[in-house]
Design a protein around this motif. Sequence first.
Motif, short mmCIF file in Angstrom:
data_model
loop_
_atom_site.label_atom_id
_atom_site.label_comp_id
_atom_site.label_asym_id
_atom_site.label_seq_id
_atom_site.Cartn_x
_atom_site.Cartn_y
_atom_site.Cartn_z
N MET A 89 17.67 -8.56 -1.80
CA MET A 89 16.63 -8.27 -0.81
C MET A 89 15.35 -7.89 -1.52
N ALA A 90 14.21 -8.40 -1.08
CA ALA A 90 12.93 -8.13 -1.71
C ALA A 90 12.46 -6.72 -1.37
N ASP A 91 11.81 -6.04 -2.36
CA ASP A 91 11.28 -4.70 -2.17
C ASP A 91 9.86 -4.64 -2.68
N HIS A 92 9.10 -3.70 -2.11
CA HIS A 92 7.71 -3.53 -2.49
C HIS A 92 7.56 -2.37 -3.47
N VAL A 93 6.61 -2.51 -4.38
CA VAL A 93 6.22 -1.43 -5.29
C VAL A 93 4.70 -1.33 -5.25
N GLU A 94 4.20 -0.19 -4.79
CA GLU A 94 2.76 0.03 -4.74
C GLU A 94 2.33 0.81 -5.98
N THR A 95 1.23 0.39 -6.58
CA THR A 95 0.73 1.06 -7.78
C THR A 95 -0.75 1.39 -7.61
N ASP B 48 18.09 1.49 -8.51
CA ASP B 48 17.34 0.35 -7.96
C ASP B 48 15.84 0.56 -8.10
N LEU B 49 15.40 1.81 -7.87
CA LEU B 49 13.97 2.11 -8.01
C LEU B 49 13.51 1.88 -9.45
N LEU B 50 14.27 2.39 -10.41
CA LEU B 50 13.90 2.21 -11.81
C LEU B 50 13.89 0.74 -12.20
N SER B 51 14.83 -0.04 -11.64
CA SER B 51 14.87 -1.48 -11.94
C SER B 51 13.60 -2.16 -11.45
N ARG B 52 13.14 -1.79 -10.26
CA ARG B 52 11.92 -2.38 -9.73
C ARG B 52 10.70 -1.95 -10.55
N LEU B 53 10.67 -0.68 -10.92
CA LEU B 53 9.54 -0.18 -11.70
C LEU B 53 9.46 -0.87 -13.05
N TYR B 54 10.60 -1.07 -13.69
CA TYR B 54 10.59 -1.75 -14.99
C TYR B 54 10.20 -3.22 -14.83
N TYR C 267 3.26 -4.93 -5.17
CA TYR C 267 4.11 -5.94 -5.78
C TYR C 267 5.36 -6.16 -4.92
N VAL C 268 5.85 -7.39 -4.94
CA VAL C 268 7.11 -7.73 -4.29
C VAL C 268 8.10 -8.08 -5.39
N VAL C 269 9.20 -7.34 -5.44
CA VAL C 269 10.21 -7.54 -6.47
C VAL C 269 11.46 -8.08 -5.80
N VAL D 265 8.38 -14.24 1.52
CA VAL D 265 7.52 -14.76 2.58
C VAL D 265 6.38 -13.79 2.84
N THR D 266 5.16 -14.30 2.76
CA THR D 266 3.98 -13.52 3.10
C THR D 266 3.16 -14.31 4.11
#
Length: 390
Positions: free
Chosen positions: A1-7, A88-94, A108-110, A118-119
């Motif tokens: 499943m896709a997840d978002h990471v805001e920076t 899972d969070l650390l995996s997305r951040l890396y 970002y979409v990870v 899909v956007t």
Amino acid sequence: MADHVETQSVARGVAEVPPALIAETATTRTIFEAKIIDGHGIDGALKRQKRDENGGWSDLNGVNFRNADPDTVVSIPLKTSDVRKLYDLLSRLYAVQNKGVLPGSHDYVVAGKDEIIVTNENLAQVIQELIDENHSQKFWDTLVANQADLAMRLAESQIQRNRMRIIEQFEQDMQFYGDNEKHWQDFFGEHPWILQSAFAFTAFQLRGETYVGGKSCVGRNGQGGVATDFLFRDESTQSFAVVDIKTPDTELMAKRPYRGKDGTSGPNVVYPASGHLSGGVIQVRTQISEAIRSFEVVLHNSYPELNRVHPHGVLVAGNYDKLEEEQKRSFNHFRRGLFGLTVITFDELLGRLKQLYTFEEHEPPSAQLNKSSEDNPWAGPDEDSWASSL
């Protein structure tokens, strides 16, 4: 499943991310605050917070390990599900860190390498790719299951567009296939809904070319048999109806008047029906007569629900607009005197279709004749005078 990471960049090569919730109860929660360090990795801290009187969150009193006893231990317990969230969070951040830290704010979409992201920008492209990869049926089934109303509107819209395209083709083919009867039999056979518009009642096509006088009603079995181009059923009476197709170039009226001088006008100028028109009418009458006579062994044998109580015939032939005004008057007198048989021209049928499916104001070719009592002896004041003279 896709997840978002805001920076949000805070220094060159350094970006902060919003605190991530790891665990929560009614009064406390555990969060992870992280920074992405370009080229190095992830800095972070687990924090235990307590809900304050205003419903907000504040950090619990920390421990100063410099002044603490040697045996002081601070423990933040995490359940297996909490540890998984942190992992899972650390995996997305890396994953974001490996791409490099960009200045400014970013979302970002990870996702996994096999996932489709899909956007709003790529929505149309994704749908097209699903269709190209033969997933259209699965896509449609999912849409029907989850958005039935939307699926219905899309289906109706597509049917409307398809029929408008076919109507345009009908109009063009009248110019290029004016004398090709086989073309029109095939065309109406492919689009049976067009011929439904020729009836004044609800009718459904049962089959194309139908043998109405013989051992079966499939094709022209045997010489000397009588066949119709199309067989229909009157939905209200369950009686059969036959349709015979000519061409747009079929001559409807004779070129010279039967009474009156050629080139003149007036009620005394009368044109006879052409041999093609009168022959076509007799042909349809013969089809109906033979279908009634052989009904039990032919039509009823193949279509038990049919009856022969109120049979009807339709003849599609000619082009109304190609007639002169006096020819139009005689043509309408001729066809309105027919019982149980409708004569409709190709351009009149086209006009009905445009009215039904294109939502445009379109006047059928013969509409003008219905506006004048002089042209229509069965309407208006003439009706009384005609009846009183009997």
